[in-house]
Design an enzyme around this catalytic site. Structure first.
Site, mmCIF file in Angstrom:
data_model
loop_
_atom_site.group_PDB
_atom_site.id
_atom_site.type_symbol
_atom_site.label_atom_id
_atom_site.label_comp_id
_atom_site.label_asym_id
_atom_site.label_seq_id
_atom_site.Cartn_x
_atom_site.Cartn_y
_atom_site.Cartn_z
ATOM 1 N N GLY A 222 -7.383 8.724 7.828
ATOM 2 C CA GLY A 222 -7.184 9.135 9.211
ATOM 3 C C GLY A 222 -8.387 9.739 9.910
ATOM 4 N N ASP B 3 0.843 -1.201 0.000
ATOM 5 C CA ASP B 3 0.000 0.000 0.000
ATOM 6 C C ASP B 3 0.885 1.261 0.000
ATOM 7 O OD1 ASP B 3 -2.406 1.370 0.138
ATOM 8 O OD2 ASP B 3 -2.668 1.100 2.302
ATOM 9 N N HIS B 4 0.458 2.284 -0.695
ATOM 10 C CA HIS B 4 1.111 3.605 -0.681
ATOM 11 C C HIS B 4 2.629 3.554 -0.759
ATOM 12 C CE1 HIS B 4 -2.357 6.178 -0.225
ATOM 13 N NE2 HIS B 4 -2.850 5.293 0.614
HETATM 14 ZN ZN ZN Z 1 -4.702 4.960 1.330
#
Ligand code: ZN
Length: 291
Positions: free
Chosen positions: A187, A88-89
């Site tokens: 977040g 991821d990312h």
């Molecule tokens: Zn993400």
């Protein structure tokens, strides 16, 4: 050099998400940080007969090292249900270089800090290199704001994905999965929640243009109601990233029992809590009983 002419059809993440596309459901991509998470995803997937994606951050490549990545991939691929392992990312070019030497099924290239043309050039170059390892690529278009583990927090206003530019981006880059920005943030959400922040018309327009060939990936899912997840699936979302949604009860179990239980009991109990949280989401996303 692998000369697999069936790429990307032979790729595990691609197979999982294309099956979801054909049958109109979504697959959870569960962010794991340790062995407990890996065991919980595999246990849940096998009990629910649900495909799954185990998702790691670049942090894990560095903190736990390449051998841990190989263990996760071996464990996922040994399951009786299709389970892919995704990075991821991946933001830093050095991390992309390292990831392409490891047996990931797929990688998310996050070049969203670049301008549009540079993002296209960068993603295309990574797709061209990933083919040799039979690895597929997810890319972000626009910018998904907010902080997540190891991701920078940006102050600038969210830049949403323009549906028209998606039509050009996908063929120019050759990316296999697309993470659009439509008001989703990492977040956590402000007052009004994701219901208020998400532009579902935009998501539906993007899905209408590309999702039959390029499954959409959903980021920024904490917290999101079951009903809103299902609306996103109706827009063409097929990969749903889930982190705290399925991990909070596990953390609570560890925190509240750490002083009273032996480590063996503590882990057994917490992993079972974790697996049950994942199983619940498999039912919500419609991925249960698919295999
Ligand atoms: Zn993400």
């Amino acid at each position: 050099m692998v000369t697999d002419t069936t790429y990307p059809a032979s790729n595990l993440t691609g197979r999982i998400l294309n099956h979801a596309n054909q049958h109109h459901y979504a697959v959870g991509a569960y962010n794991c940080y340790n062995n407990d998470g890996v065991v919980a995803v595999i246990r849940a997937a096998e009990r629910k007969r649900s495909p799954a994606i185990i998702q790691l951050f670049p942090w894990t490549m560095h903190f736990q090292g390449s051998q841990f990545i190989r263990y996760v991939v071996n464990a996922a691929h040994a399951a009786s249900i299709p389970i892919a392992v995704h990075l991821d990312h991946c933001i830093k070019p050095d991390d992309v270089d390292l990831a392409l030497t490891l047996p990931f099924d797929s990688i998310m290239v996050d070049a969203s800090a670049l301008d549009d043309d540079a993002n296209v050039r960068y993603c295309k170059a990574v797709v061209d290199r990933a083919r040799a390892g039979n690895i597929t690529i997810e890319a972000e278009m626009g910018r998904i704001e907010g902080g997540e583990d190891g991701l920078p927090t940006v102050d600038m206003g969210a830049i949403m994905t323009h549906p028209k530019s998606v039509e050009a981006f996908v063929p120019r880059t050759g990316v296999h999965f697309l993470a659009p920005s439509f008001g989703n943030i990492h977040g956590g959400y402000l007052a009004g929640g994701a219901e208020n922040a998400w532009d579902l018309e935009r998501l539906a327009a993007i899905g209408h243009l590309v999702s039959t060939t390029t499954p959409l990936a959903l980021h920024g899912t904490y917290p999101v109601s079951d009903e809103l997840f299902q609306k996103a699936i109706a827009c063409g979302v097929r990969k749903i990233n889930l982190n705290r949604t399925v991990r909070d009860d596990y953390s609570e179990s560890v925190a509240s029992n750490a002083r009273s239980l032996e480590l063996t009991q503590l882990k057994s109990q917490a992993v079972e809590v974790y697996a049950r949280s994942i199983e619940r989401m498999m039912d919500v996303l419609g991925s249960s009983q698919r295999y």
